[in-house]
Design a protein around this motif. Sequence first.
Motif, PDB file in Angstrom:
ATOM      1  N   ALA A 195      56.752   6.471  -8.157  1.00  0.00           N
ATOM      2  CA  ALA A 195      56.213   6.081  -9.468  1.00  0.00           C
ATOM      3  C   ALA A 195      54.711   6.329  -9.539  1.00  0.00           C
ATOM      4  CB  ALA A 195      56.524   4.608  -9.749  1.00  0.00           C
ATOM      5  N   GLU A 196      53.997   6.040  -8.467  1.00  0.00           N
ATOM      6  CA  GLU A 196      52.547   6.247  -8.465  1.00  0.00           C
ATOM      7  C   GLU A 196      52.204   7.735  -8.504  1.00  0.00           C
ATOM      8  OE1 GLU A 196      48.465   5.170  -8.452  1.00  0.00           O
ATOM      9  OE2 GLU A 196      50.307   4.188  -9.082  1.00  0.00           O
ATOM     10  N   VAL A 197      52.928   8.556  -7.756  1.00  0.00           N
ATOM     11  CA  VAL A 197      52.704  10.004  -7.818  1.00  0.00           C
ATOM     12  C   VAL A 197      52.932  10.487  -9.254  1.00  0.00           C
ATOM     13  CG1 VAL A 197      53.569  12.272  -7.092  1.00  0.00           C
ATOM     14  CG2 VAL A 197      53.200  10.469  -5.384  1.00  0.00           C
ATOM     15  N   ASN A 198      54.005  10.054  -9.875  1.00  0.00           N
ATOM     16  CA  ASN A 198      54.294  10.487 -11.249  1.00  0.00           C
ATOM     17  C   ASN A 198      53.267   9.958 -12.244  1.00  0.00           C
ATOM     18  OD1 ASN A 198      56.554  12.268 -11.091  1.00  0.00           O
ATOM     19  ND2 ASN A 198      57.766  10.504 -10.443  1.00  0.00           N
ATOM     20  N   ARG A 199      52.738   8.764 -12.001  1.00  0.00           N
ATOM     21  CA  ARG A 199      51.677   8.231 -12.876  1.00  0.00           C
ATOM     22  C   ARG A 199      50.451   9.141 -12.807  1.00  0.00           C
ATOM     23  NH1 ARG A 199      47.081   6.053 -12.908  1.00  0.00           N
ATOM     24  NH2 ARG A 199      46.914   5.844 -10.655  1.00  0.00           N
ATOM     25  N   VAL A 200      50.065   9.538 -11.589  1.00  0.00           N
ATOM     26  CA  VAL A 200      48.904  10.419 -11.431  1.00  0.00           C
ATOM     27  C   VAL A 200      49.184  11.778 -12.077  1.00  0.00           C
ATOM     28  CG1 VAL A 200      47.442  11.630  -9.754  1.00  0.00           C
ATOM     29  CG2 VAL A 200      48.069   9.233  -9.364  1.00  0.00           C
ATOM     30  N   LEU A 201      50.354  12.340 -11.812  1.00  0.00           N
ATOM     31  CA  LEU A 201      50.685  13.651 -12.382  1.00  0.00           C
ATOM     32  C   LEU A 201      50.673  13.620 -13.908  1.00  0.00           C
ATOM     33  CD1 LEU A 201      53.579  14.769 -10.005  1.00  0.00           C
ATOM     34  CD2 LEU A 201      51.214  15.639 -10.049  1.00  0.00           C
ATOM     35  N   SER A 202      51.093  12.519 -14.503  1.00  0.00           N
ATOM     36  CA  SER A 202      51.139  12.425 -15.969  1.00  0.00           C
ATOM     37  C   SER A 202      49.749  12.270 -16.585  1.00  0.00           C
ATOM     38  CB  SER A 202      52.038  11.266 -16.402  1.00  0.00           C
ATOM     39  OG  SER A 202      51.419  10.028 -16.097  1.00  0.00           O
ATOM     40  N   GLY A 203      48.723  12.123 -15.754  1.00  0.00           N
ATOM     41  CA  GLY A 203      47.365  11.953 -16.250  1.00  0.00           C
ATOM     42  C   GLY A 203      46.700  13.227 -16.721  1.00  0.00           C
ATOM     43  N   ASN A 204      47.410  14.358 -16.646  1.00  0.00           N
ATOM     44  CA  ASN A 204      46.855  15.641 -17.086  1.00  0.00           C
ATOM     45  C   ASN A 204      45.501  15.922 -16.449  1.00  0.00           C
ATOM     46  OD1 ASN A 204      49.084  16.174 -18.765  1.00  0.00           O
ATOM     47  ND2 ASN A 204      48.186  14.937 -20.387  1.00  0.00           N
ATOM     48  N   LEU A 205      45.438  15.747 -15.141  1.00  0.00           N
ATOM     49  CA  LEU A 205      44.183  15.945 -14.413  1.00  0.00           C
ATOM     50  C   LEU A 205      43.939  17.421 -14.136  1.00  0.00           C
ATOM     51  CD1 LEU A 205      44.596  13.106 -11.763  1.00  0.00           C
ATOM     52  CD2 LEU A 205      43.348  13.016 -13.939  1.00  0.00           C
TER      53      LEU A 205
END
Length: 148
Positions: A59-69
């Motif tokens: 979930a944390e990896v996906n949260r970071v990935l969804s941040g459009n960084l």
Amino acid sequence: MSKDEAPRMHTAEHVLNGVMVARHGCGRCFSAHVNPKKSKCDYHFDHPLDDAEARAIEAEVNRVLSGNLPVFAVDMDRAEAASRFDLGRLPDDAGDTLRIVRVGDFDACPCSGTHVANTAEVGTFRIISHDFENGVLRVRFKLDAPAA
């Protein structure tokens, strides 16, 4: 297969490493096999993950990935890089100027592989299995296609 052939997966590896360091303080993976279909990372670790821990990491990896960084590289003098990063996995002939790959402000490390330009290109990260033996945690993962 080379990390150069799997930029989505390789970028996901960077984010997974950042999450593992932040959540568990275990350091970045000491071994990785990055392939377009599935990949694995090995960590020095002190216990087996339970399924709840694995889902929290996912979930944390996906949260970071969804941040459009943004994902980008900067050059850094080797001496400065040595004061900021573990250079133990670099080859001896890496040179005096190192390429540091950044995933927004979330993660940075020396790297020579190819990456996506933005985490929105990676897709959804899924841990498909994990096991623990003799102080080594192995995490295997896949990516679902990014949203259109």
